[in-house]
Write a protein that holds these residues in place. Sequence first.
Motif, mmCIF file in Angstrom:
data_model
loop_
_atom_site.group_PDB
_atom_site.id
_atom_site.type_symbol
_atom_site.label_atom_id
_atom_site.label_comp_id
_atom_site.label_asym_id
_atom_site.label_seq_id
_atom_site.Cartn_x
_atom_site.Cartn_y
_atom_site.Cartn_z
ATOM 1 N N VAL A 41 -28.392 16.847 15.930
ATOM 2 C CA VAL A 41 -29.360 17.943 16.301
ATOM 3 C C VAL A 41 -28.272 19.026 16.815
ATOM 4 N N ILE A 42 -28.443 20.417 16.263
ATOM 5 C CA ILE A 42 -27.579 21.446 16.771
ATOM 6 C C ILE A 42 -28.530 22.730 17.570
ATOM 7 N N HIS A 43 -27.618 23.218 18.375
ATOM 8 C CA HIS A 43 -28.520 24.190 19.247
ATOM 9 C C HIS A 43 -27.365 25.472 19.387
ATOM 10 N N LYS A 44 -27.525 26.512 18.798
ATOM 11 C CA LYS A 44 -26.706 27.833 18.891
ATOM 12 C C LYS A 44 -25.478 27.365 18.492
ATOM 13 N N GLY A 45 -25.145 26.719 17.280
ATOM 14 C CA GLY A 45 -23.788 26.039 16.782
ATOM 15 C C GLY A 45 -23.252 25.113 17.725
#
Length: 157
Positions: A41-45
């Motif tokens: 799971v990724i958020h803003k890279g």
Amino acid sequence: MDHVLKLQSSLDALFGSGVSKYLPKDIEMTFSRKTGRIRTVIHKGKLLCTLRIDGGLAISPYFAQILLRSKVFRENCVEINKDAAPFVQDGRSVFCKHVVKCGKNVRISGDTPVLFKNKVIAVGRAVLSYEMISDFDRGVAVKVRDSLKSRKEEKEL
């Protein structure tokens, strides 16, 4: 089942009810080609977490800092003194004698964020439970898996 709902349920089950509301809205997920399960799971890279085969979550220090806004999540954390902070930040293990405060939800083999001055400096697996960490003065309390120093080195490469 919706993948975001599955992630929220896992967060609530592992870290306490209500923690999932601090999950960022704009997240990206990568899936396994063979099984179709959520991998990362990724958020803003930036990596938030990876899902383990056993159903657990391996959270990153960045995600632990986001979840730290929840009071329920703080019960899963271990706070250390200033003597041990530079070593833990380098990726070394946390020893019982350096623990200043330990949350009541710290369990053996549970993912445990390590705090220093209300900042997450590392994340690891608890070797001992809350009662044991509070009682013992020697031995490893948390085996660090990911720390701030290791993240900085990845960015430079």
